[in-house]
Design a protein around this motif. Structure first.
Motif, short mmCIF file in Angstrom:
data_model
loop_
_atom_site.label_atom_id
_atom_site.label_comp_id
_atom_site.label_asym_id
_atom_site.label_seq_id
_atom_site.Cartn_x
_atom_site.Cartn_y
_atom_site.Cartn_z
N ARG A 4 0.58 10.49 7.88
CA ARG A 4 1.47 11.48 8.50
C ARG A 4 2.44 10.82 9.47
N ASN A 5 2.10 9.64 9.92
CA ASN A 5 2.98 8.89 10.83
C ASN A 5 3.21 7.49 10.26
N PRO A 6 3.91 7.42 9.13
CA PRO A 6 4.06 6.13 8.45
C PRO A 6 4.97 5.19 9.23
N THR A 7 4.73 3.91 9.07
CA THR A 7 5.64 2.87 9.53
C THR A 7 6.12 2.13 8.29
N TYR A 8 7.08 1.24 8.47
CA TYR A 8 7.55 0.49 7.30
C TYR A 8 6.43 -0.36 6.73
N ASN A 9 5.58 -0.90 7.61
CA ASN A 9 4.52 -1.80 7.15
C ASN A 9 3.33 -1.08 6.55
N TYR A 10 3.15 0.18 6.88
CA TYR A 10 2.02 0.92 6.33
C TYR A 10 2.41 2.37 6.10
N GLY A 11 2.34 2.76 4.84
CA GLY A 11 2.66 4.14 4.51
C GLY A 11 1.47 4.92 3.99
N GLY A 12 0.44 4.22 3.50
CA GLY A 12 -0.72 4.90 2.96
C GLY A 12 -1.43 4.03 1.93
N GLU A 13 -2.14 4.67 1.02
CA GLU A 13 -2.92 3.97 0.00
C GLU A 13 -2.85 4.73 -1.32
N VAL A 14 -2.90 3.99 -2.42
CA VAL A 14 -3.23 4.59 -3.70
C VAL A 14 -4.49 3.88 -4.18
N ILE A 15 -5.49 4.67 -4.58
CA ILE A 15 -6.78 4.13 -5.00
C ILE A 15 -6.94 4.40 -6.49
N LEU A 16 -6.96 3.34 -7.25
CA LEU A 16 -7.09 3.44 -8.70
C LEU A 16 -8.56 3.32 -9.08
N GLY A 17 -9.13 4.40 -9.59
CA GLY A 17 -10.52 4.37 -10.01
C GLY A 17 -11.47 5.04 -9.04
N GLY A 18 -10.96 5.64 -7.97
CA GLY A 18 -11.89 6.23 -7.01
C GLY A 18 -11.23 7.10 -5.96
N VAL A 19 -12.05 7.51 -5.02
CA VAL A 19 -11.67 8.39 -3.92
C VAL A 19 -12.26 7.81 -2.64
N ASP A 20 -11.53 7.89 -1.54
CA ASP A 20 -12.03 7.38 -0.27
C ASP A 20 -12.23 8.54 0.71
N PRO A 21 -13.46 8.96 0.96
CA PRO A 21 -13.72 10.08 1.87
C PRO A 21 -13.29 9.80 3.31
#
Length: 395
Positions: A223-240
């Motif tokens: 919700r508060n992204p920076t240029y260096n970190y915007g989030g994650e995409v997880i291929l094959g799973g879910v991160d609780p």
């Protein structure tokens, strides 16, 4: 992103040698009475293990079912992209992970336009595993079209390795908008029905080559992204760890895009009735804004007190805290978007993060696109095996 459409077919004459590489898997047997340190030293992994302990301690909380945990970079608080590699040896590219299209393409040395030359370009002559296919297509997206020629090669994302993956090598990219984008290409993650006919998507090949522990992937946008970190995409799973509360599951209504049903849309406590006959929504990580059916746009803006200007649909920044919360009724639950999420403050200019579309769903239902404005609020899970999408409030 919209459906790619094939145009012409022609061949490029290439004589390239293809080399198939195999990967080994290190297995460490444990014997009774011997320490883990002894066993690891004998297998030559103790030093790298101890170095790894000095890394990010939070990585121990990664979900055990995640095959690839790919960090995303944020661009202008709108698009989110990560790094992949293609070829042998690998050539690296920044790609938009896009659930609204199905094809993978990157710029190539075939392309001589400024848009290509300002980005990383794939050079097939430098890859020993490249194979020419030679079919050309025009790919159409919401922000522009480009032409590509198909080839195949090894694609790597973190620890996922997909061999013989078909992908597009750009032949022509218009300057607007491709010259100005920080990412190089696009990795489509929608259903094969909107991909190039006769060729597997990357997700299909991941599953066929047993590269995904589970046929599922998920997105987290900060919700508060920076240029260096915007989030994650997880291929094959879910991160609780990346969401709170329960996951709301809703079925895909048409297995082309990740299209779901919307039962009602409310502005504050008042239901609009716009979806009384049913609406559809495409969950699209490749669309920046929340897209509203065009027939409702003027009423929507009027109720929010927004005015159209050269800067978009603007509101007085001081009024944002008192603006209404938006609600989407999905599978019997109310998913809320507060004004702090759907109003974007750009250096003191407050824009309502919406745009309109006049394209209806297949059977005439009003069509919404749940883009990144929506997805910053909700962790999204794409369950291929069960043809459903999950939403949970982002952490």
């Amino acid at each position: 992103m919209e459906t790619p459409a094939p145009r012409t077919m022609w061949r490029l004459v290439l004589a390239l040698l293809c080399l198939q590489l195999g990967e080994g898997l290190l297995r460490i047997p444990l014997k009774k009475g011997r320490s883990m340190r002894e066993v690891m030293r004998e297998n030559g992994v103790l030093e790298s293990f101890l170095k790894g302990l000095k890394g990010d301690p939070g990585r121990k909380y990664l979900p055990s079912n995640a095959v690839a945990y790919e960090p995303l970079t944020n661009y202008l608080n709108s698009f989110y992209f990560g790094e992949i590699s293609i070829g042998t040896p690998p050539q690296n590219f920044l790609v938009l992970f896009d659930t609204g299209s199905s094809n993978l393409w990157v710029p190539s040395t075939y392309c001589q336009t400024p848009a290509c030359e300002s980005h990383a370009m794939f050079n097939c002559s430098l890859s020993s595993t490249f194979s020419d296919i030679g079919v050309t297509y025009t790919l159409r997206y919401g922000f522009g079209d480009l032409s590509v020629v198909l080839g195949s090669d090894t694609v790597t994302i973190q620890n996922i390795v997909v061999k013989n993956q078909e992908f597009g090598l750009s032949l022509d990219e218009p300057s607007n908008p491709f010259y100005y984008l920080d990412f190089d290409g696009i990795l489509g993650m929608a259903y094969p029905g909107v991909g190039i006919s006769g060729y597997n998507t990357l997700i299909q090949n991941m599953m066929q080559q047993n590269q995904l522990t589970e046929p599922i992937f998920s997105f987290y946008y900060s919700r508060n992204p920076t240029y260096n970190y915007g989030g994650e995409v997880i291929l094959g799973g879910v991160d609780p760890q990346l969401y709170t509360g329960e996951v709301l599951w809703t079925p895909v209504v048409q297995e082309i895009y990740w299209k779901i049903g919307i039962e009602e849309f409310s502005i504050g406590p008042s239901a609009t009735g716009w979806c009384s006959q049913g609406c559809h929504g495409i969950v699209d990580t490749g669309t920046f804004l929340l897209t509203i059916p065009g027939q409702f746009m003027s009423t929507f803006l009027q109720q929010l007190g927004a005015e159209e200007s050269d800067d978009g649909y603007i509101v007085d920044c001081s009024s944002v805290p008192s603006m209404p919360t938006l609600y989407f009724a999905i599978s019997g639950a109310q998913l809320s978007l507060p004004p702090s999420v759907y109003v974007l403050n750009n250096d003191g200019v407050c824009n309502v993060g919406v745009e309109s579309t006049y394209v209806s769903s297949t059977n005439g239902q009003p069509l919404w696109i749940l883009g990144n404005v929506f997805l910053r609020q909700y962790y999204s899970i794409f369950d291929i095996a069960n043809n459903r999408v999950g939403f949970a409030l982002s952490a």
